[in-house]
Design a protein around this motif. Structure first.
Motif, short mmCIF file in Angstrom:
data_model
loop_
_atom_site.label_atom_id
_atom_site.label_comp_id
_atom_site.label_asym_id
_atom_site.label_seq_id
_atom_site.Cartn_x
_atom_site.Cartn_y
_atom_site.Cartn_z
N LEU A 178 0.82 -1.21 0.00
CA LEU A 178 0.00 0.00 0.00
C LEU A 178 0.85 1.27 0.00
O LEU A 178 0.42 2.33 -0.46
CB LEU A 178 -0.94 0.02 1.21
CG LEU A 178 -2.12 -0.96 1.21
CD1 LEU A 178 -2.94 -0.82 2.49
CD2 LEU A 178 -3.00 -0.74 -0.01
N GLU A 179 2.08 1.16 0.49
CA GLU A 179 2.96 2.32 0.55
C GLU A 179 3.47 2.76 -0.81
O GLU A 179 4.13 3.80 -0.93
CB GLU A 179 4.12 2.05 1.51
CG GLU A 179 3.68 1.90 2.96
CD GLU A 179 4.80 1.49 3.89
OE1 GLU A 179 5.71 2.32 4.11
OE2 GLU A 179 4.78 0.35 4.39
N LEU A 180 3.17 1.98 -1.85
CA LEU A 180 3.52 2.40 -3.20
C LEU A 180 2.67 3.58 -3.65
O LEU A 180 3.06 4.33 -4.55
CB LEU A 180 3.34 1.23 -4.18
CG LEU A 180 4.27 0.03 -3.98
CD1 LEU A 180 3.86 -1.11 -4.91
CD2 LEU A 180 5.71 0.43 -4.21
N ARG A 207 -14.39 -1.34 4.21
CA ARG A 207 -15.08 -2.54 4.70
C ARG A 207 -14.29 -3.15 5.86
O ARG A 207 -13.47 -4.04 5.69
CB ARG A 207 -15.24 -3.57 3.58
CG ARG A 207 -16.14 -3.12 2.44
CD ARG A 207 -16.63 -4.31 1.61
NE ARG A 207 -15.54 -5.20 1.25
CZ ARG A 207 -14.81 -5.08 0.14
NH1 ARG A 207 -15.03 -4.06 -0.68
NH2 ARG A 207 -13.84 -5.93 -0.15
N LEU A 208 -14.56 -2.63 7.05
CA LEU A 208 -13.96 -3.15 8.27
C LEU A 208 -15.07 -3.54 9.23
O LEU A 208 -16.13 -2.91 9.25
CB LEU A 208 -13.10 -2.06 8.95
CG LEU A 208 -11.86 -1.57 8.21
CD1 LEU A 208 -11.28 -0.36 8.94
CD2 LEU A 208 -10.82 -2.68 8.10
N ASP A 243 -9.94 -0.89 -0.19
CA ASP A 243 -11.36 -0.95 0.18
C ASP A 243 -11.64 -1.81 1.40
O ASP A 243 -12.76 -1.80 1.92
CB ASP A 243 -12.20 -1.42 -1.01
CG ASP A 243 -11.79 -2.80 -1.51
OD1 ASP A 243 -10.82 -3.37 -0.98
OD2 ASP A 243 -12.45 -3.31 -2.44
N SER A 244 -10.62 -2.56 1.89
CA SER A 244 -10.90 -3.44 3.03
C SER A 244 -9.76 -3.53 4.04
O SER A 244 -9.85 -4.31 4.99
CB SER A 244 -11.22 -4.86 2.53
OG SER A 244 -10.10 -5.42 1.86
N ARG A 245 -8.69 -2.76 3.84
CA ARG A 245 -7.53 -2.87 4.72
C ARG A 245 -6.95 -1.49 4.98
O ARG A 245 -6.95 -0.63 4.10
CB ARG A 245 -6.47 -3.78 4.11
CG ARG A 245 -5.28 -4.05 5.02
CD ARG A 245 -4.46 -5.24 4.52
NE ARG A 245 -3.74 -4.96 3.30
CZ ARG A 245 -2.50 -4.50 3.24
NH1 ARG A 245 -1.82 -4.25 4.36
NH2 ARG A 245 -1.90 -4.29 2.08
N VAL A 246 -6.44 -1.30 6.19
CA VAL A 246 -5.84 -0.03 6.59
C VAL A 246 -4.41 -0.30 7.07
O VAL A 246 -4.16 -1.25 7.82
CB VAL A 246 -6.64 0.65 7.71
CG1 VAL A 246 -5.97 1.94 8.14
CG2 VAL A 246 -8.07 0.93 7.25
N LEU A 247 -3.50 0.55 6.62
CA LEU A 247 -2.12 0.48 7.06
C LEU A 247 -1.75 1.82 7.68
O LEU A 247 -2.03 2.87 7.10
CB LEU A 247 -1.20 0.21 5.86
CG LEU A 247 0.31 0.29 6.17
CD1 LEU A 247 0.76 -0.96 6.89
CD2 LEU A 247 1.11 0.51 4.89
N SER A 301 -1.00 -3.24 10.21
CA SER A 301 -2.00 -3.49 9.17
C SER A 301 -3.21 -4.14 9.82
O SER A 301 -3.05 -5.06 10.64
CB SER A 301 -1.42 -4.39 8.09
OG SER A 301 -2.42 -4.78 7.16
N ILE A 302 -4.39 -3.68 9.43
CA ILE A 302 -5.64 -4.23 9.98
C ILE A 302 -6.65 -4.39 8.84
O ILE A 302 -6.82 -3.47 8.03
CB ILE A 302 -6.23 -3.32 11.08
CG1 ILE A 302 -5.28 -3.25 12.27
CG2 ILE A 302 -7.61 -3.81 11.52
CD1 ILE A 302 -5.68 -2.27 13.34
N GLY A 303 -7.29 -5.57 8.81
CA GLY A 303 -8.31 -5.82 7.81
C GLY A 303 -7.76 -6.52 6.59
O GLY A 303 -6.56 -6.80 6.46
N GLY A 304 -8.63 -6.82 5.63
CA GLY A 304 -8.22 -7.48 4.40
C GLY A 304 -7.56 -8.80 4.67
O GLY A 304 -7.94 -9.54 5.58
#
Length: 308
Positions: A178-180, A207-208, A243-247, A301-304
């Protein structure tokens, strides 16, 4: 034996794995010692086939059963402690540890291999951690040699590891995919309250689950609090998402925790970063901590499907 005898073995064939592991297990059984196998599915099947119907062997979920190293440490400490309380003067265990060859990030499992030298030190434990050189990256093998005091060989020797304790800390954490992209939130030296507000707004629509959304806000606030309280400014907070994960990452200019157990062992300490880090390691889907080019970074990282 007293204390933790932490040993690794490097093997390149299934036969070599059995040549190392089977005598280790059989030696424990002959001595009447609790002998535990906590391997992944393939190596468990190999040992079951080689050992036959040996009722004295105790099969446990391997470390791959646990999505978080802190969970594995807590569970294994309970198991080893139970055997010690029952009078065991020696416990043997063979266990696989997840790594990138299995598609699992190494950062926190490398820290696990370092931390258990202290986390299991109170038990009369001989632990064998074999690594398959066909699938284990060279940088992981280097970390393994630095975190294990002994190496078992196919010829039956148990040798001191010349690299033990040399060159720690472990390998540099790997950035998340995701950091890209550009972060959705960037804050510098913001208060925890401001971070909580910004994160709550940023994750709306992702979507969490309710629990995961709470965990993101808590993690962001806790890491920033630690950076401001124990790190060296400036403290930079960033957030990415799909859409489903947070970093989230928090970077400061300090050295980070000196204790290899930080975050991996239960603690009641409230005046250090220990309690908050332990909660993060039990709730987030992935946590990495380490020095990078721009400072000491905590990444969660949380989710996905977790860290990629």
């Amino acid at each position: 034996m007293t204390g933790f005898y932490h040993e690794t073995a490097f093997y390149g064939t299934d036969d070599d794995f059995l040549t190392i592991a089977v005598p280790f297990v059989e030696g424990g059984l002959r001595a009447g010692q609790p002998t535990l196998i906590a391997c992944a599915e393939k190596n468990t099947a190999l040992l079951r086939g080689a050992l036959g119907h040996e009722d004295a062997v105790i099969y446990l979920p391997g470390a791959d059963h646990y999505s978080r190293p802190a969970d594995a440490i807590a569970s294994y400490r309970d198991i080893f402690g139970g055997h010690a309380l029952a009078g065991a003067t020696q416990i043997r265990t063979v266990g696989d540890v997840p790594h990138p060859g299995w598609g699992v990030p190494w950062d926190w499992w490398g820290r696990y291999e370092n931390a258990v030298n202290q986390a299991f030190a109170e038990f009369p434990l001989w632990g064998l951690c074999p690594y398959d050189t066909r699938i284990t990256p060279p940088e992981v093998l280097a970390d393994v040699a630095r975190t294990h005091e002994y190496i078992a060989t196919v010829s039956g020797e148990h040798l001191p590891s010349p690299e033990f304790g040399n060159g720690l800390p472990l390998s540099t954490p790997v950035p998340d995919v995701l950091e890209l992209g550009s972060p959705r939130v960037t804050l510098v030296d913001a208060t925890p309250a401001a971070v909580r507000e910004a994160v709550s707004a940023a994750i709306t629509g992702i979507r969490l689950t309710e629990d995961s959304a709470h965990d993101v806000v808590y993690a962001a606030s806790e890491i920033v609090t630690n950076g401001l309280s124990h790190g060296v400014g400036p403290v930079r907070f960033r957030l990415w998402s799909d859409d489903s994960r947070v970093l989230v990452t928090v970077t400061d200019q300090g050295a980070g925790p000196a204790d290899p157990l930080a975050g991996l062992m239960p603690t009641t300490a409230t005046r250090s970063a220990g309690l908050g880090l332990w909660i993060l390691h039990r709730t987030c889907d992935y946590v990495s901590m380490g020095r990078e080019e721009d400072g000491f970074t905590v990444r969660v990282s949380i989710g996905g499907s977790g860290h990629t």
